[in-house]
Write a protein that holds these residues in place. Structure first.
Motif, PDB file in Angstrom:
ATOM      1  N   LEU A  82      -7.270  -2.003  -8.709  1.00  0.00           N
ATOM      2  CA  LEU A  82      -7.221  -0.771  -8.186  1.00  0.00           C
ATOM      3  C   LEU A  82      -5.795  -0.435  -7.665  1.00  0.00           C
ATOM      4  O   LEU A  82      -5.023  -1.439  -7.369  1.00  0.00           O
ATOM      5  CB  LEU A  82      -8.194  -0.406  -7.212  1.00  0.00           C
ATOM      6  N   PRO A  83      -5.242   0.792  -7.683  1.00  0.00           N
ATOM      7  CA  PRO A  83      -3.833   1.083  -7.184  1.00  0.00           C
ATOM      8  C   PRO A  83      -3.716   0.582  -5.937  1.00  0.00           C
ATOM      9  O   PRO A  83      -4.566   0.551  -4.854  1.00  0.00           O
ATOM     10  CB  PRO A  83      -3.879   2.545  -7.184  1.00  0.00           C
ATOM     11  N   VAL A  84      -2.600   0.103  -5.363  1.00  0.00           N
ATOM     12  CA  VAL A  84      -2.260  -0.512  -4.164  1.00  0.00           C
ATOM     13  C   VAL A  84      -2.317   0.755  -3.277  1.00  0.00           C
ATOM     14  O   VAL A  84      -1.432   1.915  -3.451  1.00  0.00           O
ATOM     15  CB  VAL A  84      -1.282  -1.226  -4.085  1.00  0.00           C
ATOM     16  N   TRP A  85      -2.945   0.645  -1.973  1.00  0.00           N
ATOM     17  CA  TRP A  85      -2.866   1.926  -1.233  1.00  0.00           C
ATOM     18  C   TRP A  85      -1.446   1.918  -0.408  1.00  0.00           C
ATOM     19  O   TRP A  85      -1.006   0.760   0.187  1.00  0.00           O
ATOM     20  CB  TRP A  85      -3.791   1.821  -0.024  1.00  0.00           C
ATOM     21  N   THR A  86      -0.757   3.044  -0.338  1.00  0.00           N
ATOM     22  CA  THR A  86       0.579   2.999   0.451  1.00  0.00           C
ATOM     23  C   THR A  86       0.429   4.470   1.392  1.00  0.00           C
ATOM     24  O   THR A  86      -0.054   5.456   0.933  1.00  0.00           O
ATOM     25  CB  THR A  86       1.661   3.442  -0.928  1.00  0.00           C
ATOM     26  N   LEU A 130       0.252  12.861   4.316  1.00  0.00           N
ATOM     27  CA  LEU A 130      -1.207  12.673   4.213  1.00  0.00           C
ATOM     28  C   LEU A 130      -1.687  11.887   5.505  1.00  0.00           C
ATOM     29  O   LEU A 130      -1.027  11.118   6.105  1.00  0.00           O
ATOM     30  CB  LEU A 130      -1.853  11.892   3.048  1.00  0.00           C
ATOM     31  N   ASP A 131      -2.966  12.326   5.722  1.00  0.00           N
ATOM     32  CA  ASP A 131      -3.416  11.432   7.050  1.00  0.00           C
ATOM     33  C   ASP A 131      -3.999  10.257   6.560  1.00  0.00           C
ATOM     34  O   ASP A 131      -4.114   9.848   5.515  1.00  0.00           O
ATOM     35  CB  ASP A 131      -4.364  12.233   8.061  1.00  0.00           C
ATOM     36  N   LEU A 132      -4.595   9.581   7.519  1.00  0.00           N
ATOM     37  CA  LEU A 132      -5.339   8.105   7.029  1.00  0.00           C
ATOM     38  C   LEU A 132      -6.644   8.195   6.166  1.00  0.00           C
ATOM     39  O   LEU A 132      -6.770   7.312   5.373  1.00  0.00           O
ATOM     40  CB  LEU A 132      -5.725   7.155   8.261  1.00  0.00           C
ATOM     41  N   SER A 133      -7.190   9.500   5.989  1.00  0.00           N
ATOM     42  CA  SER A 133      -8.379   9.581   5.175  1.00  0.00           C
ATOM     43  C   SER A 133      -7.803  10.337   3.933  1.00  0.00           C
ATOM     44  O   SER A 133      -8.723  10.415   2.973  1.00  0.00           O
ATOM     45  CB  SER A 133      -9.437  10.537   5.859  1.00  0.00           C
TER      46      SER A 133
END
Length: 81
Positions: free
Chosen positions: A58-62, A67-70
């Motif tokens: 899966l793509p790494v979260w950046t 954008l907010d945390l959601s």
């Protein structure tokens, strides 16, 4: 309903029994075996993705500033002059 004269098609030329196959004159002592050709599988290549991925693929979260945390966009208040 079935027509009673369906068997009349046997009387037409070309619809008779097939001609007898020619007799085999000589038979080989050993039947010839066909050589099996081995199918070669295509080599698989790992494709490089546009984004870096983790161990699961899966793509790494950046963190994105817009954008907010959601993951929803942060709406800026309208500036009125």
């Amino acid at each position: 309903m079935r027509d009673k004269k369906d068997n009349a098609t046997i009387d037409l030329p070309g619809f008779g029994p097939p001609p007898a196959a020619p007799a085999v004159l000589e038979q080989d002592a050993e039947p010839k075996r066909r050589v099996r050709v081995r199918k070669v599988a295509l080599k698989q290549v790992q494709l490089e993705l546009l984004e870096p991925t983790d161990a699961t693929g899966l793509p790494v979260w950046t963190r994105d500033a817009g954008l907010d945390l959601s993951g929803l966009p942060i709406w800026a208040p309208d500036k009125q002059a």
